[in-house]
Design an enzyme around this catalytic site. Structure first.
Site, PDB file in Angstrom:
ATOM      1  CE  LYS A 107      -4.501   0.793   0.260  1.00  0.00           C
ATOM      2  NZ  LYS A 107      -5.553  -0.094  -0.245  1.00  0.00           N
TER       3      LYS A 107
ATOM      4  N   GLY B 267     -22.604   5.201   3.093  1.00  0.00           N
ATOM      5  CA  GLY B 267     -21.762   5.539   1.941  1.00  0.00           C
ATOM      6  C   GLY B 267     -22.578   5.370   0.679  1.00  0.00           C
TER       7      GLY B 267
ATOM      8  N   GLY C 238     -20.698   5.775  -2.588  1.00  0.00           N
ATOM      9  CA  GLY C 238     -19.664   5.956  -3.610  1.00  0.00           C
ATOM     10  C   GLY C 238     -19.642   4.749  -4.521  1.00  0.00           C
ATOM     11  CG  ASN C 239     -16.649   1.882  -7.204  1.00  0.00           C
ATOM     12  OD1 ASN C 239     -16.340   0.870  -6.585  1.00  0.00           O
ATOM     13  ND2 ASN C 239     -16.823   1.880  -8.498  1.00  0.00           N
TER      14      ASN C 239
HETATM   15  P1  NAD Z   1     -15.810   6.468  -2.780  1.00  0.00           P
HETATM   16  O1  NAD Z   1     -14.874   7.603  -2.553  1.00  0.00           O
HETATM   17  O2  NAD Z   1     -16.323   6.210  -4.150  1.00  0.00           O
HETATM   18  O3  NAD Z   1     -17.092   6.616  -1.822  1.00  0.00           O
HETATM   19  C1  NAD Z   1     -16.987   6.859  -0.463  1.00  0.00           C
HETATM   20  C2  NAD Z   1     -18.362   7.216   0.045  1.00  0.00           C
HETATM   21  O4  NAD Z   1     -18.268   7.428   1.459  1.00  0.00           O
HETATM   22  C3  NAD Z   1     -18.941   8.497  -0.535  1.00  0.00           C
HETATM   23  O5  NAD Z   1     -20.310   8.310  -0.792  1.00  0.00           O
HETATM   24  C4  NAD Z   1     -18.731   9.515   0.574  1.00  0.00           C
HETATM   25  O6  NAD Z   1     -19.685  10.569   0.534  1.00  0.00           O
HETATM   26  C5  NAD Z   1     -18.944   8.635   1.787  1.00  0.00           C
HETATM   27  N1  NAD Z   1     -18.389   9.222   3.014  1.00  0.00           N
HETATM   28  C6  NAD Z   1     -17.227   9.897   3.182  1.00  0.00           C
HETATM   29  N2  NAD Z   1     -17.136  10.330   4.450  1.00  0.00           N
HETATM   30  C7  NAD Z   1     -18.240   9.909   5.091  1.00  0.00           C
HETATM   31  C8  NAD Z   1     -18.740  10.053   6.412  1.00  0.00           C
HETATM   32  N3  NAD Z   1     -18.062  10.756   7.318  1.00  0.00           N
HETATM   33  N4  NAD Z   1     -19.912   9.469   6.707  1.00  0.00           N
HETATM   34  C9  NAD Z   1     -20.606   8.782   5.782  1.00  0.00           C
HETATM   35  N5  NAD Z   1     -20.210   8.633   4.522  1.00  0.00           N
HETATM   36  C10 NAD Z   1     -19.045   9.195   4.176  1.00  0.00           C
HETATM   37  O7  NAD Z   1     -15.055   5.186  -2.189  1.00  0.00           O
HETATM   38  P2  NAD Z   1     -15.338   3.661  -2.503  1.00  0.00           P
HETATM   39  O8  NAD Z   1     -14.402   3.236  -3.583  1.00  0.00           O
HETATM   40  O9  NAD Z   1     -16.790   3.434  -2.644  1.00  0.00           O
HETATM   41  O10 NAD Z   1     -14.781   2.983  -1.167  1.00  0.00           O
HETATM   42  C11 NAD Z   1     -15.580   2.916   0.010  1.00  0.00           C
HETATM   43  C12 NAD Z   1     -14.869   2.048   1.036  1.00  0.00           C
HETATM   44  O11 NAD Z   1     -14.631   0.767   0.472  1.00  0.00           O
HETATM   45  C13 NAD Z   1     -13.501   2.551   1.488  1.00  0.00           C
HETATM   46  O12 NAD Z   1     -13.301   2.154   2.834  1.00  0.00           O
HETATM   47  C14 NAD Z   1     -12.535   1.767   0.612  1.00  0.00           C
HETATM   48  O13 NAD Z   1     -11.241   1.660   1.210  1.00  0.00           O
HETATM   49  C15 NAD Z   1     -13.245   0.441   0.551  1.00  0.00           C
HETATM   50  N6  NAD Z   1     -12.862  -0.390  -0.591  1.00  0.00           N
HETATM   51  C16 NAD Z   1     -13.038   0.058  -1.857  1.00  0.00           C
HETATM   52  C17 NAD Z   1     -12.699  -0.761  -2.922  1.00  0.00           C
HETATM   53  C18 NAD Z   1     -12.930  -0.333  -4.346  1.00  0.00           C
HETATM   54  O14 NAD Z   1     -12.750  -1.165  -5.237  1.00  0.00           O
HETATM   55  N7  NAD Z   1     -13.363   0.897  -4.602  1.00  0.00           N
HETATM   56  C19 NAD Z   1     -12.153  -2.033  -2.687  1.00  0.00           C
HETATM   57  C20 NAD Z   1     -12.007  -2.465  -1.370  1.00  0.00           C
HETATM   58  C21 NAD Z   1     -12.367  -1.618  -0.332  1.00  0.00           C
END
Ligand code: NAD
Length: 416
Positions: A103, A225, A227-228
């Protein structure tokens, strides 16, 4: 604030004690192989110079090249990057892809930089680090605040410096640059496949209304959340008959006992920038969302969401950890005592890195798979991993988290 690296080590120690793993080998895994720290000078648009700090933690490469994202954040630090690289080793081993754990990060708020400055910073990071990267050495990917464009700059810089053509040096690339079909959906859909398997294994208590006997119609789900990850998980569960009663983002949450239409929520968020005032819903806070009486609760945003302070207040009996590190060890103990089943992050969200492996594999073999193929293979990996973890849970009479660590540690230790 909970130290994530200490939490990660504690989780492994519990697995080692439960399955009586070789303690010398386990001790080796408590220490990342290597930690690299670099300074990156960037000439800013106004002609001034700023020096940024960048990191890479290479945890373990017994199973294959180090693998893990690079995050850009003003608060990124040694313990966070070490913990995340550690989790990557175990996540890759649980989902059974031939990668180790790594990482990286840069201390920066990317929103304060222009596109030119961001490109110089990203290329500068690769200039300082490139000897430590390579398709068969260490393969980074996007993480918090980084994306396919940034990965494209880094790959270009790597290829210039190394004099090679190396699409496999980085994953998370745009499809036209060698990315894999299905990567965008992978983490969310992968979580959906796990939910389907957990339901079939009888791990989710029948809901008050509807019930398993009637299919998934009565199961309620709240997701922190949007997001993605949360978006694709929402799409999957909505298509499979779950009722999404709450969603949230950093600005707050929305609730509807009748269920939320995911495509409406997506459109609303695209237009207004948040979920606030979504038609047919009432406003709730993120704290209220976590404490809802739902069948399935999904943290899909942040680390350290469940702690000793709020774990007793959680009413859901099934938690799917889509975020990395959302539960502290203290909260885990409370959940175990209260009969809350937690599918751990290293299993629940491993779909992302699984398709990253597919991307790397396609690059290394000059292949191009369809989305259908990629998602089918993802489903097979998720099902196999779930079954192994579930079997270990039954064998050792432990939590799914401990079982996942046992499965992963056994795989790594037997090859060490
Ligand atoms: P993203 O940036 O697309 O979305 C994050 C979401 O969290 C957004 O909707 C944001 O508004 C929300 N958020 C941020 N701060 C917040 C708070 N204080 N309270 C509530 N919601 C809040 O990120 P993502 O890619 O969807 O990843 C989300 C989680 O999943 C992270 O912990 C990431 O490490 C983990 N993850 C992601 C992937 C991936 O492939 N994208 C893989 C494994 C793990």
């Amino acid at each position: 604030m909970n130290n994530p690296f200490e939490s990660a080590k504690k989780q492994l120690q519990i697995a080692a004690d439960t399955a009586q793993l070789n303690l010398n080998q386990v001790e080796r895994l408590m220490h990342p192989d290597r930690y690299i720290e670099v300074s990156i000078p960037v000439e800013m648009d106004d002609g001034s110079q700023r020096i940024f700090e960048g990191f890479r933690s290479q945890h373990n490469n017994t199973m294959g090249p180090y693998k893990g994202g690079i995050r850009y954040h003003q608060d990124v630090n040694l313990d966070e990057v070490r913990a995340l690289s550690f989790w990557m080793s175990f996540k890759n081993a649980v989902i059974n892809v031939p990668f180790g754990g790594g990482k990286g990060g840069i201390i920066v708020n990317p929103k304060e930089l222009s596109e030119t400055e961001l490109e110089k910073l990203s290329r500068g990071y690769m200039r300082q680090m490139w000897r430590n990267f390579g398709p068969e050495i260490d393969v980074p990917a996007p993480d918090v605040n980084t994306n396919g464009t940034i990965m494209g700059w880094m790959r270009d810089e790597f290829e210039k410096l190394s004099g090679t053509i190396a699409p496999g040096v980085i994953t998370g690339k745009a499809i036209e640059d060698g990315g894999s079909e299905g990567r965008t959906e992978a983490t969310g859909f992968g979580g959906g496949y796990i939910l389907r398997e957990a339901l079939e294994a009888g791990l989710i208590s029948p809901p008050s209304q509807g019930g398993v006997a009637e299919g998934r119609g009565g199961l309620t789900i709240a997701i922190q959340g949007f997001g993605n990850v949360a978006t694709y998980l929402s799409e999957y569960v909505a298509q499979h008959g779950f009722k999404i009663v709450a969603l949230s983002d950093s600005k707050g949450g929305v609730y509807s006992s009748d269920g939320i239409d995911v495509s409406l929520a997506e459109q609303h968020k695209k237009i207004s920038g948040s979920l606030k005032d979504l038609e047919g819903t009432s406003e709730i806070t993120n704290e209220q969302l976590l404490e809802l009486d739902v069948d399935v609760l999904v943290p899909a945003a942040l680390e350290n969401v469940f702690t000793a302070e709020n774990a007793e207040k959680i009413k859901a009996k099934f938690i799917l950890e889509m975020a990395n590190g959302p539960t502290t060890p203290e909260a885990d103990e409370i959940f175990a005592k209260n009969g809350v089943t937690v599918v751990p992050d290293i299993l629940a969200n491993s779909g992302g890195v699984c398709v990253s492996y597919f991307e790397w594999y396609q690059n290394m073999h000059n292949e191009k798979w369809s989305k259908e193929d990629a998602l089918k293979k993802l489903d097979e990996h998720m099902v196999a991993a779930f079954k192994e973890v579930r079997d270990a849970q039954v064998k050792y009479n432990c939590t799914l988290r401990t079982a996942a660590y046992i499965v992963a540690a056994n795989r790594i230790l037997s090859k060490m």
